[in-house]
Design a protein around this motif. Sequence first.
Motif, PDB file in Angstrom:
ATOM      1  N   ALA A 161      16.118 -64.075  15.561  1.00 44.18           N
ATOM      2  CA  ALA A 161      17.580 -64.182  15.577  1.00 44.18           C
ATOM      3  C   ALA A 161      18.075 -64.854  14.309  1.00 44.18           C
ATOM      4  O   ALA A 161      19.076 -64.429  13.702  1.00 44.18           O
ATOM      5  CB  ALA A 161      18.034 -64.974  16.814  1.00 44.18           C
ATOM      6  N   GLN A 162      17.355 -65.896  13.882  1.00 39.82           N
ATOM      7  CA  GLN A 162      17.734 -66.603  12.653  1.00 39.82           C
ATOM      8  C   GLN A 162      17.579 -65.663  11.448  1.00 39.82           C
ATOM      9  O   GLN A 162      18.439 -65.630  10.564  1.00 39.82           O
ATOM     10  CB  GLN A 162      16.840 -67.835  12.489  1.00 39.82           C
ATOM     11  N   GLU A 163      16.489 -64.891  11.427  1.00 43.61           N
ATOM     12  CA  GLU A 163      16.265 -63.947  10.327  1.00 43.61           C
ATOM     13  C   GLU A 163      17.360 -62.884  10.310  1.00 43.61           C
ATOM     14  O   GLU A 163      17.874 -62.528   9.255  1.00 43.61           O
ATOM     15  CB  GLU A 163      14.893 -63.284  10.459  1.00 43.61           C
ATOM     16  N   ALA A 164      17.736 -62.385  11.482  1.00 45.16           N
ATOM     17  CA  ALA A 164      18.812 -61.391  11.570  1.00 45.16           C
ATOM     18  C   ALA A 164      20.118 -61.982  11.043  1.00 45.16           C
ATOM     19  O   ALA A 164      20.874 -61.310  10.321  1.00 45.16           O
ATOM     20  CB  ALA A 164      18.967 -60.910  13.008  1.00 45.16           C
ATOM     21  N   ALA A 165      20.389 -63.241  11.375  1.00 41.94           N
ATOM     22  CA  ALA A 165      21.613 -63.900  10.897  1.00 41.94           C
ATOM     23  C   ALA A 165      21.567 -64.040   9.371  1.00 41.94           C
ATOM     24  O   ALA A 165      22.571 -63.812   8.681  1.00 41.94           O
ATOM     25  CB  ALA A 165      21.778 -65.264  11.570  1.00 41.94           C
ATOM     26  N   ALA A 197      23.080 -62.307   4.020  1.00 37.66           N
ATOM     27  CA  ALA A 197      22.667 -61.751   2.726  1.00 37.66           C
ATOM     28  C   ALA A 197      23.430 -60.461   2.428  1.00 37.66           C
ATOM     29  O   ALA A 197      23.851 -60.226   1.296  1.00 37.66           O
ATOM     30  CB  ALA A 197      21.161 -61.491   2.722  1.00 37.66           C
ATOM     31  N   ARG A 198      23.635 -59.613   3.470  1.00 32.05           N
ATOM     32  CA  ARG A 198      24.423 -58.378   3.266  1.00 32.05           C
ATOM     33  C   ARG A 198      25.854 -58.722   2.855  1.00 32.05           C
ATOM     34  O   ARG A 198      26.425 -58.119   1.958  1.00 32.05           O
ATOM     35  CB  ARG A 198      24.421 -57.531   4.538  1.00 32.05           C
ATOM     36  N   GLY A 199      26.427 -59.715   3.533  1.00 34.27           N
ATOM     37  CA  GLY A 199      27.792 -60.147   3.191  1.00 34.27           C
ATOM     38  C   GLY A 199      27.866 -60.657   1.761  1.00 34.27           C
ATOM     39  O   GLY A 199      28.790 -60.319   1.011  1.00 34.27           O
ATOM     40  N   LEU A 200      26.890 -61.467   1.371  1.00 28.14           N
ATOM     41  CA  LEU A 200      26.870 -61.991   0.005  1.00 28.14           C
ATOM     42  C   LEU A 200      26.648 -60.869  -1.001  1.00 28.14           C
ATOM     43  O   LEU A 200      27.247 -60.864  -2.077  1.00 28.14           O
ATOM     44  CB  LEU A 200      25.778 -63.064  -0.142  1.00 28.14           C
ATOM     45  N   SER A 201      25.805 -59.905  -0.645  1.00 34.26           N
ATOM     46  CA  SER A 201      25.545 -58.767  -1.529  1.00 34.26           C
ATOM     47  C   SER A 201      26.832 -57.963  -1.739  1.00 34.26           C
ATOM     48  O   SER A 201      27.146 -57.550  -2.860  1.00 34.26           O
ATOM     49  CB  SER A 201      24.448 -57.882  -0.932  1.00 34.26           C
ATOM     50  N   GLU A 202      27.584 -57.757  -0.646  1.00 30.86           N
ATOM     51  CA  GLU A 202      28.860 -57.042  -0.758  1.00 30.86           C
ATOM     52  C   GLU A 202      29.845 -57.816  -1.636  1.00 30.86           C
ATOM     53  O   GLU A 202      30.537 -57.233  -2.464  1.00 30.86           O
ATOM     54  CB  GLU A 202      29.458 -56.807   0.632  1.00 30.86           C
ATOM     55  N   LYS A 203      29.882 -59.140  -1.449  1.00 33.61           N
ATOM     56  CA  LYS A 203      30.760 -59.966  -2.282  1.00 33.61           C
ATOM     57  C   LYS A 203      30.338 -59.889  -3.747  1.00 33.61           C
ATOM     58  O   LYS A 203      31.187 -59.816  -4.633  1.00 33.61           O
ATOM     59  CB  LYS A 203      30.741 -61.421  -1.810  1.00 33.61           C
TER      60      LYS A 203
END
Length: 108
Positions: free
Chosen positions: A20-24, A29-35
């Motif tokens: 669960a922590q890895e998924a979070a 990381a996806r959000g930061l990558s998009e930013k």
Amino acid sequence: EGQLSGAQQRCGELERSLQAQEAAWQEKARGLSEKLQTAQKQANGLKQEAEASKEAERVAKQAMAVARQEAEAMRWSKEEREREHTRKTTLLEEEVAAAQVRIKHLTG
């Protein structure tokens, strides 16, 4: 056996917690990558704007240089016309003076 079963249960819980922590983290990381991609697009846009601004400045400087050259050519042309006019006027005045002298000699 009870301890082993409890340890296996605890191990399963830790594994699920880690997943669960890895998924979070992956989501973060996806959000930061998009930013990051958005920031890179903005940076590229700003870079293109800066390059366009530099190109516009270069073109404006060229246009100013051409305008100065044209103004200089016009000024030179005007001065040349004035010199030519002065030269022709002087020649005509000399011809008139010479003609007056001839008339004076003839009418003497």
